[in-house]
Design a protein around this motif. Structure first.
Motif, PDB file in Angstrom:
ATOM      1  N   UNK D 108       0.803  -1.226   0.000  1.00  0.00           N
ATOM      2  CA  UNK D 108       0.000   0.000   0.000  1.00  0.00           C
ATOM      3  C   UNK D 108       0.836   1.277   0.000  1.00  0.00           C
ATOM      4  N   UNK D 109       2.147   1.149   0.131  1.00  0.00           N
ATOM      5  CA  UNK D 109       2.982   2.349   0.119  1.00  0.00           C
ATOM      6  C   UNK D 109       4.438   1.958  -0.044  1.00  0.00           C
ATOM      7  N   UNK D 170       4.789  11.130   9.634  1.00  0.00           N
ATOM      8  CA  UNK D 170       4.338  11.569   8.304  1.00  0.00           C
ATOM      9  C   UNK D 170       5.037  12.851   7.867  1.00  0.00           C
ATOM     10  N   UNK D 176       4.429   7.167   4.621  1.00  0.00           N
ATOM     11  CA  UNK D 176       3.165   7.195   3.885  1.00  0.00           C
ATOM     12  C   UNK D 176       2.102   6.331   4.567  1.00  0.00           C
ATOM     13  N   UNK D 177       2.542   5.493   5.507  1.00  0.00           N
ATOM     14  CA  UNK D 177       1.610   4.662   6.276  1.00  0.00           C
ATOM     15  C   UNK D 177       2.253   4.369   7.625  1.00  0.00           C
ATOM     16  N   UNK D 193      -6.268   5.771  12.067  1.00  0.00           N
ATOM     17  CA  UNK D 193      -6.367   5.902  10.612  1.00  0.00           C
ATOM     18  C   UNK D 193      -7.346   7.002  10.220  1.00  0.00           C
ATOM     19  N   UNK D 198      -4.193   8.252   6.593  1.00  0.00           N
ATOM     20  CA  UNK D 198      -3.280   7.330   5.906  1.00  0.00           C
ATOM     21  C   UNK D 198      -3.535   5.949   6.514  1.00  0.00           C
ATOM     22  N   UNK D 199      -3.177   4.895   5.778  1.00  0.00           N
ATOM     23  CA  UNK D 199      -3.413   3.553   6.309  1.00  0.00           C
ATOM     24  C   UNK D 199      -2.622   3.309   7.599  1.00  0.00           C
ATOM     25  N   UNK D 201      -1.710   0.054  10.106  1.00  0.00           N
ATOM     26  CA  UNK D 201      -1.757  -1.405  10.151  1.00  0.00           C
ATOM     27  C   UNK D 201      -1.650  -1.895  11.581  1.00  0.00           C
ATOM     28  N   UNK D 202      -2.619  -2.710  11.976  1.00  0.00           N
ATOM     29  CA  UNK D 202      -2.633  -3.352  13.290  1.00  0.00           C
ATOM     30  C   UNK D 202      -1.941  -4.708  13.121  1.00  0.00           C
ATOM     31  N   UNK D 205      -3.986  -7.925  13.714  1.00  0.00           N
ATOM     32  CA  UNK D 205      -4.951  -8.140  12.638  1.00  0.00           C
ATOM     33  C   UNK D 205      -4.230  -8.591  11.361  1.00  0.00           C
TER      34      UNK D 205
END
Lengths: 236, 236, 236, 236, 236, 236
Positions: D108-109, D170, D176-177, D193, D198-199, D201-202, D205
């Protein structure tokens, strides 16, 4: 434009003549080249030791070139001896054939091989190419196993070995282009390219061309990367 | 064991004395050190130009060391001038302080900074460290902006600036250890280390220690990486 | 100086004896070494699984070493098990043979190969060497395909295979030096070096030497890179 | 599909409950998760030392999971303790949250930052991310400076600090994430988020999701990279 | 969840059918897939030229997918044509099979090989994999030398060549897993994996799985890395 | 020599005129340049999306250039749109200004910064420069935040911002030279270079110069790296 070409070896008419002749063909019409060699130093450059012994005398020539108003300097040996030091002491562009060849090769392919004179130079090339930041594009370094001073005499043998090593570079090592690994191989690129059907870069020619365009563009080595050495006592 | 230490600058009693004194402290009891400087070359090394002008005279000393039966050679300057060439011409180990420091620093942390004498040396260090393959571990190169030949005279000022630059290296650049970036800073590491609470590497000491263990281990530079130069005419 | 050598495997007299004997030869006269092995853990280390099962017991030994006033610790296995954790919990230097060998190899050549015991360890070495940042200098990892516990019994076979794999490393993979890839190969470097005419590094010896010089230099792992673990409940 | 989630810390109801609750939300309907913690080991993982002390007990759980017919295993700690060893001893996929997060972030980035619990973990993350080969995509590692065991109690403070550190990642570091740098931060990604645009991530998960698709695809760790450890005596 | 699968080639019933059939098997029960191909563009993608000719028509499909409320988009070609552009113009995740395969391969091994359709694609794969930052994990790219449009007709031949090239990738190049290098090879992974005993990744399946989990996780390409293009005149 | 310059945007007299005017100054006397723009495509290129929409029309122009007997082609946009595809379909050299600038910058310094039009292009430049293998030499990418189509109108503002961003690149990011990051900035390098006292590279000029020397040297992109696309149905 006037380009000063330093053959960083002891005076050698054969090499001077062939260099002059081939560079006359390679240069633009409006470029004048002036080829000199050294009065002190090694008969040829085939080791880091030779590079170091040539360096002080190269640097004298480098100063001379700027004093005489030349527009650019080529240190005409694939080891790029004294390149960084030369860039420090003058403002006009100083070009090394190894770096110029790598730079141009990057424009035409992603992976290239260098074919040089002697196996003993392989580690030197790997160190140099790594220092210049092109190691990811290097497929291999190979050699024809002929000393520099025998290149002319054994010209046909050299050409045959260049062809066979270059084929291995393409087929075995995955190269997409070939860089001749000695400026003493000047004039051998064209025929090899015709045989191989891939680009072959002549480092002496690459240097002249790079010198011409740096002068055209009005740019030279950055003085932030190559600052002038401080004044001090230096005895040679 | 007998180690030959080449101070690659014009005869300089102050530097010779301090180097001898500090290396006497650093060396093992069973190690003898012999410190020499040059009769030709630059007064100090602060550019690639200085490195090249010192190189031929360093190499003469290198041969002398092997001829006289020394066990190892240190080229006692953080620029590691003539290191590759020296390794070609002798069989005994030749050590450069920069490479020795990087090598030892890799044992104690993942990221280090080098603090050298002059800003003008920053690009040289970056090129050298890249060539040696340690660029991923380099947090930064910083300088105290004091010329080599004033290091002794301005000793307190140098120590103060080392401390303030080192703190920035730790806090701003993320360094975990400090390498002193000039062998003329010999003897300044200990106090700095006590102040900073991180390891500080003295390159002159690192070189002696590395020389001692290479001799102990019976290993030296690989002749596959540093083959003997071929015989030929060389005029100096 | 007193160095604590942890053989991170279940008590094993053969290995303890040979390690003691060879390190007695390798160490300086003024160095005392103390070799211990584990009461719990694996019989030998030939997988990441073995490394993890040895780790808690290694770490107990590490604390014991500092408590008893030793000057440095060697975790005498080429997998460097528990190295990072050990460096966190003590202030004295902790040395891993793999990292010490890589570090010293970088002083004598640009490309080296590791020859270890079993093919199954090749991916572990590649991961480890990448983590340490020396992957660009690694020509290859090869193995003799003899388990650790049979190294002594099959000593002649091991030496023969080391020779043949090392030759392939030099000729095929382009290595300039060889690192023995198991501390159980202690004492086999010298003969191999004589046969190959390139430097061969014995990792157990490299560790002792590196320990000696870190202690000499008064430096240890940076606590910025290896901070002390916070106090908390831990049940073993 | 049945996924075995190992919380590699001493039994801790708060963490087990929150992990179960959040993973119940994250998992697919047809996925069953089974969360266990350890009877021996550290109360939390905040150092390489903690990772090593947890490892043998994690590995017992890993074997148990395969014996009981689970389809995949998650070692639910951002340090990925014992990951390589676990992959050796079973055939079912073993997932580490750090590696799973890096892998998904790469989709994703180009550049991401990790925000973890404590500054003392920064060098561990840099080592781990380098070992995994994602260092070129890492903008920075930052921390909220709250210990793992206080994450729940200080939930609002943690969320506020995550937000402020993420903003710096950032704006200053060019991320970017964002990757949450502790599985104890489970459930905090969504709000962050929404705030950051921006995304985020956990890692817990990410692990469940990666486990689900590896099982779906019928692939697991390569036994060429993670061969089964040889049989031998091992005492724990 | 509804996933939009763009076959970026001219309408081709054979490929659409096989893609639909295999993805129906690969997808989760609660996933709906919708497979479309192009009205303009190339008959197959076997060069950068084909990628560029397909791109504008892919991008129209990409917008259509978001407009119609799909949850994710797959550009179902191993060259990932128009991937970056597609990520700029929509907010829903856009997946390329090459990047998805590399990302998943990184979870199960350290070194993988890609086996694609034609030798002429090898430099494209090397450039793409370098751009994605996975070049250090790439053992080799090999090909079966069968054009895309003959894959179905020559299915048995393709499977035989895949097997023989994959074996070379494992034995000669040191790969630990295999990535099929063309989405037209969909459905061939399972049998190959059974034969090789190492993981084989089907890029079309990897894409569906990656799409499913990005949607599950509520994350998509970062708009900091892929900002919306500014409004302007664009004529197609 | 005749060079075909493709302005890969919709017909735009202002840009065509300024490009022609500046390239007339930059080219050699014996070089003829022919500047064309597109009938379809985007009004300017400020995203990967724009690059993809321009690509098919660029490629038509590329074929036209070879058919008409030109000696080299420049795709005159810093994003190098369609560069790889163009190199596949013709035998004459195709030059991208971004790659040409990086290549020449490597001759004059070790670290450079790119200053482009819009912040939104920063991730594109980072991806492109990484793909080309020059990421280690990139100090930073910065922007003047002026859209391409306003560059002429806001010429004085652009020059002022170029100066202030370039100063930050030198002082903050450690750049040693500057590359203008948009071919629409043609003609602005000289004044900037005089102000900054470091080399400033104009990418349009760099392209002309590189085209001239590739033609002089008789080399072009390697067909091993850029093989001719196979014949097939392609509908545009």
């Amino acid at each position: 434009m006037r380009i000063f070409v330093i053959l960083p070896i002891l005076r050698n008419e054969v090499f001077e003549d062939i260099t002059r002749r081939e560079l006359e063909v390679a240069k633009r019409k409006d470029t004048e080249i002036y080829v000199v060699s050294l009065d002190e130093g090694p008969a040829s450059i085939e080791s880091a030791y030779d590079e170091e012994l040539a360096a002080p005398w190269i640097l004298e020539r480098v100063k001379e070139a700027e004093d005489k108003g030349f527009d650019a300097i080529i240190i005409d040996c694939m080891g790029d001896p004294a390149l960084h030091a030369a860039r420090e002491i003058v403002n006009i562009p100083v070009i090394g054939p190894c770096q110029a060849s790598l730079s141009i090769a990057s424009m035409i392919c992603d992976r290239f091989s260098v074919i040089t004179v002697l196996d003993r130079l392989l580690p030197l090339f790997r160190r140099k190419i790594r220092e210049y930041g092109f190691e990811d594009k290097l497929s291999s370094v190979r050699s024809v196993e002929v000393p520099v001073l025998e290149l002319e005499k054994k010209r046909e043998e050299v050409k045959a070995r260049l062809l066979s090593e270059a084929k291995k570079a393409l087929e075995v090592d995955g190269a997409e282009a070939i860089i001749l690994g000695c400026t003493g191989m000047v004039g051998m690129a064209k025929e090899l390219q015709e045989n191989l059907k891939v680009p072959v870069i002549d480092p002496a020619v690459a240097s002249i061309k790079m010198a011409e365009i740096l002068v055209d563009m009005g740019i030279s080595q950055s003085k932030r990367g190559y600052p002038k050495p401080p004044e001090k006592l230096r005895i040679l």
